[in-house]
Scaffold this active site. Structure first.
Site, PDB file in Angstrom:
ATOM      1  N   ASN A   1       1.543   9.578 114.819  1.00  0.00           N
ATOM      2  CA  ASN A   1       0.447   8.889 115.502  1.00  0.00           C
ATOM      3  C   ASN A   1      -0.113   7.836 114.566  1.00  0.00           C
ATOM      4  O   ASN A   1      -0.937   8.127 113.693  1.00  0.00           O
ATOM      5  CB  ASN A   1      -0.639   9.890 115.905  1.00  0.00           C
ATOM      6  CG  ASN A   1      -0.131  10.843 116.968  1.00  0.00           C
ATOM      7  OD1 ASN A   1      -0.014  10.469 118.139  1.00  0.00           O
ATOM      8  ND2 ASN A   1       0.234  12.056 116.554  1.00  0.00           N
ATOM      9  N   GLU A   2       0.365   6.629 114.750  1.00  0.00           N
ATOM     10  CA  GLU A   2      -0.010   5.531 113.851  1.00  0.00           C
ATOM     11  C   GLU A   2      -1.390   4.983 114.247  1.00  0.00           C
ATOM     12  O   GLU A   2      -1.916   5.319 115.318  1.00  0.00           O
ATOM     13  CB  GLU A   2       1.049   4.424 113.941  1.00  0.00           C
ATOM     14  CG  GLU A   2       2.435   4.833 113.456  1.00  0.00           C
ATOM     15  CD  GLU A   2       2.540   4.976 111.932  1.00  0.00           C
ATOM     16  OE1 GLU A   2       1.506   5.063 111.244  1.00  0.00           O
ATOM     17  OE2 GLU A   2       3.682   5.013 111.430  1.00  0.00           O
TER      18      GLU A   2
END
Ligand code: F6R
Length: 648
Positions: A176-177
C-alpha cells in the site's frame, strides 16, 4: 550461522520487558526497541508460537497474515526451529500473505511465493490448502474477482488473528504505497519508484523489477486482531519517526496503524535512531547525562544553532532542553571546552600512531612505531572508497599494511562488462592457443537474459577475476606490494545471486587463519552495524566471531580494531574516535584509486537510490565530515575519514 538467542522458558516474553518501551508525548504507536534484530525476531516468533498453541488447545485454526522482505526472515527461521526442535505444529495454521509482484511466476526466485516456501512453508507441517499467497499469474480479466475472493477467504477463515508487517521506506505496509485509502481492500497497485529501487538488488537492476503488485489493502490489514510491524536498520529510521510521531496521513500509509489499538512496532536501535526520545532525549524528559549523551547533545546544539562549540552560551543550553546538563556538569564554558578538546583529540594525521609523540590524548598508541595493519574490505572497493586516504597514509608512514578482500564481489559485475573482458581473453587466446572454454563463457553470457539468471561457475569466476584485477590496480596505485593483497572469496557470498547464505565455519576459518598469520596491531573493518542483512554486516559478524574465538591469544591483546563506514553513510560526530584529515592531494590520489574499479563506475548494478558514482559519494562524504568539524569550530580540512573503535 544464525545467532541462537536462548530465553528461559519461565522468562516473561512481554515486549515491555524484552525491549525498551517508554511511551512519550511524541509517540502514537506502541513501540519496542530491541538491542538487536535477532532478539526482536525471537520475541515475535514466540508470540506467534504462543498464539498457535493457544488456538490448538481450543481446537481452533490460527489465521496468520504474513509478510516477505528482509525484516521477517529471522522470525521465520525461529518458527522453523520451534517446529523442528520444540514440536510446534502448524497443522492448525492458515496463512494469508500480504502481497505478490504482478505479473510474477510462482517458480521465479524473486517471487514472494518462492520466498515464503523457502523461508517457512516448506519446513513446517502446514496443510497446502491452508496456504494463500496472492497469485501473480492471474489474467488481468480475472483479477477483480480474484481480489473479492481473497477477501472472502480471509473472512471465511475467521479474519486475521495476527498480522506481521514490514515497512517500506515510502511508508508502505504490504504494498500500500502513499496515497492508499485507509479502507482499501485487496487490489492491484503501481509500485513507487523508491520501493522498486530498494528491490533492484534482488532483481539485478531496477529495470527488471515489476512495476505493479497485488496487495492486501490497508482496510484488510487493519481488521487483524493483532498487528506486529517490524523495522530494522538505519535506512528505516526516518520513516519510523514519521509513522510513530507524525500525523495520520495517506502520504505514509503505515501511519494509519495509529488507529489500530493492538499494534506493536518492533524496532532495532538503528531503526529507532530518529525517534525524539532516542535522538534528542533531553527534549523529552530529564535524562541521564552519560558521557555519550553529553557529547551527542553538545554536537547537536552546536549544529542546530550553527554556532561553533566554544561560542555556545548558558542561554543556548537552557533554551534547548539542556539545563539539566548545565546543573549537573557546570557552566557552558566548562562544557564547551571539554567537548572541544575531546573532538580536537580525535583528529590525527597519524592513523598508525605518531612516533615519539605523547599519545595520552591521541586516538592511537605510538608503539610499536611500525605496526602490522590489516584492512578488511567486504567488497573489492570498500577499502579505497571508505578509507583510501588513511590507507595511503599508513603505507607512506611505513607500516606493514595488508589488505584482505572478503568476498569476490562477482555478482556486481554486469554481463556487458564480463563479455568485454571475455572477448579480450579470447583475442589473447587466439594469439597464444589457450585451454579454458572461453567460447562457452561468451555464449553463456550472451544467452542469458541480461543480468537476471544465475551465472555459471565459470562466469562467476570471470567476474570475480575482473574485480581482482581492478583491486590490484587500486592497491598498486597506493604503493602496496601485490604480496600483501589477499582475496578471501568467502564462501557465504558465492551463491551467484544477490541473496547470500548465512556465514558458516569455513568463512570463520578462512579469516581466523589470515589474522593469525598477520598478527595485526590494527584491524580496519567496515562497521555497518546497522545494515541488517547485507554483505557488510555478514563480513562484520564473521570478524566479531573470529575475535570472540581468538581474543585471548597473545597478539590479540595488542590488537585494536577500527571501524569505518561503507559507501552510504558516515558515523555521527559524537561516535567518531579517530578523524584522519585528507589534504587536497590525498583526495586526488584516493579518487584515482577508486577509478580503478571500473566495473563499478558507469554501469553500476547495485546503485540503490543514490545516483552518484562511488568516488563522488566518497568525496562528498569526506568533505561533509570536514565541514561539520569546521562548523563545530575545528580546523578546516579538505576531507576527513572517520573511524570508531570497537572494544573487545
Ligand atoms: C512484503 C511487504 C513489504 C515489506 C516492506 C519492508 O511482503 O509487504 O511491505 O514488508 O517493503 O521490506 P524489508 O523488510 O525488506 O525492508
Amino acid at each position: 550461522m544464525v545467532t541462537k538467542i536462548q530465553l528461559n522458558d519461565s522468562e516473561d516474553i512481554s515486549y515491555k520487558e524484552a525491549g525498551i518501551y517508554e511511551n512519550t508525548k511524541f509517540e502514537k504507536i506502541h513501540n519496542v526497541i530491541f538491542k538487536n534484530s535477532d532478539y526482536a525476531s525471537v520475541i515475535i516468533a514466540r508470540e506467534i508460537a504462543t498464539l498457535i498453541r493457544e488456538k490448538q488447545a481450543k481446537d481452533q485454526n490460527c489465521v496468520l497474515g504474513l509478510a516477505t522482505g528482509s525484516s521477517p526472515i529471522k522470525v521465520y527461521a525461529e518458527l522453523v526451529r520451534l517446529h523442528k526442535e520444540e514440536n510446534l505444529s502448524f497443522a492448525n495454521v492458515v496463512v494469508f500473505n500480504l502481497d505478490e509482484y504482478y505479473p510474477m511466476d510462482k517458480t521465479n526466485v524473486q517471487s514472494y511465493h518462492y520466498f515464503m516456501h523457502e523461508h517457512l512453508l516448506d519446513h513446517v507441517d502446514i496443510l497446502p490448502e491452508n496456504i494463500h499467497i496472492p497469485d501473480g499469474t492471474i489474467s488481468s480479466e480475472e483479477l477483480y474477482q480474484y481480489f473479492i475472493d481473497y477477501e472472502l477467504k480471509i473472512n471465511a477463515a475467521g479474519g486475521l488473528d495476527f498480522q506481521l508487517l514490514g515497512i517500506g521506506r515510502t511508508g508502505h505496509i504490504g504494498f500500500n504505497e502513499p496515497g492508499s485509502h485507509p479502507n482499501s481492500g485487496t487490489r492491484i497497485i503501481t509500485l513507487n519508484y523508491l520501493t522498486r529501487s530498494d528491490a533492484a538488488q534482488a532483481f539485478f537492476g531496477i529495470a527488471n523489477v515489476p512495476k505493479r503488485a497485488i496487495t492486501m489493502g490497508v482496510g484488510t490489514i487493519k481488521k487483524a486482531r493483532r498487528i506486529v510491524i517490524m523495522a530494522l536498520g538505519h535506512k528505516k529510521a526516518e520513516i519510523v519517526k514519521k509513522t510513530i510521531e507524525g500525523n495520520i496521513t495517506s502520504d505514509i500509509p503505515a501511519s494509519y496503524l495509529q488507529e489500530h489499538k493492538n499494534t506493536t512496532f518492533v524496532l532495532d536501535q538503528e531503526a529507532a535512531g530518529e525517534l525524539t526520545r532516542i535522538k534528542t532525549p533531553w527534549l523529552v524528559e530529564s535524562c541521564i547525562w552519560s558521557e555519550k549523551t553529553k557529547s551527542k547533545s553538545i554536537a547537536w546544539l552546536s549544529q542546530k544553532l550553527q554556532k561553533p562549540i566554544l561560542k555556545l552560551t548558558d542561554k543556548d543550553y537552557n533554551d534547548n532542553g539542556m539545563s539539566g546538563l548545565l546543573a549537573e556538569k557546570g557552566s557552558a564554558y566548562d562544557l564547551n571546552i571539554s567537548m572541544f578538546n575531546k573532538l580536537q583529540s580525535t583528529i590525527t594525521g597519524w592513523p598508525g600512531g605518531k612516533p615519539n609523540a605523547d599519545d595520552a590524548n591521541r586516538p592511537e598508541r605510538n608503539t610499536p612505531h611500525k605496526k602490522r595493519v590489516l584492512i578488511l574490505s567486504p567488497h573489492p572497493d570498500d577499502d579505497v572508497i571508505s578509507m583510501g586516504g588513511t590507507f595511503l597514509r599508513l603505507i607512506e608512514q611505513g607500516h606493514e599494511v595488508h589488505v584482505a578482500y572478503q568476498t569476490s564481489g562477482n555478482i556486481a559485475v554486469s554481463d556487458a562488462e564480463a563479455i568485454k573482458y571475455a572477448e579480450v581473453v579470447k583475442n589473447m587466446m587466439l594469439r597464444n592457443a589457450g585451454c579454458i572454454d572461453i567460447d562457452k563463457i561468451i555464449s553463456d553470457l550472451k544467452k542469458k537474459k541480461e543480468n537476471t539468471a544465475i551465472d555459471s561457475i565459470d562466469v562467476r569466476a570471470l567476474k570475480g577475476l575482473i574485480r581482482r584485477v581492478e583491486s590490484l590496480g587500486a592497491t598498486r596505485s597506493l604503493g602496496l606490494p601485490d604480496t600483501n593483497v589477499n582475496f578471501l572469496d568467502l564462501p557465504f557470498y558465492e551463491t551467484g545471486t544477490a541473496k547470500k547464505k548465512p556465514y558458516g565455519k569455513q568463512d570463520v576459518a578462512i579469516l581466523t587463519k589470515l589474522i593469525r598469520e598477520i598478527k595485526p596491531h590494527q584491524i580496519y573493518a567496515a562497521g555497518d552495524l546497522a545494515d541488517p542483512h547485507g554483505t557488510h554486516k555478514v563480513c562484520l559478524d564473521i570478524l566479531f566471531h573470529v575475535i570472540e574465538d581468538i581474543m585471548k591469544e597473545e597478539f590479540m591483546i595488542d590488537c585494536w580494531v577500527w571501524l569505518y563506514r561503507g559507501a552510504w553513510h558516515e558515523w555521527d560526530i559524537h561516535d567518531i574516535e579517530m578523524a584522519v584529515p585528507l589534504s587536497p592531494d590525498e583526495v586526488e590520489k584516493k579518487r584515482k584509486a577508486i577509478f580503478f574499479h571500473q566495473s563499478q563506475k558507469d554501469n553500476v548494478m547495485f546503485q540503490g537510490d543514490d545516483a552518484r558514482e562511488f568516488w563522488v559519494r566518497a568525496e562528498e562524504r569526506n568533505k561533509d565530515t570536514a565541514i561539520k568539524y569546521h562548523q563545530l569550530g575545528l580546523t578546516d580540512y579538505a576531507g576527513i575519514e572517520a573511524f570508531k573503535r570497537y572494544y573487545f
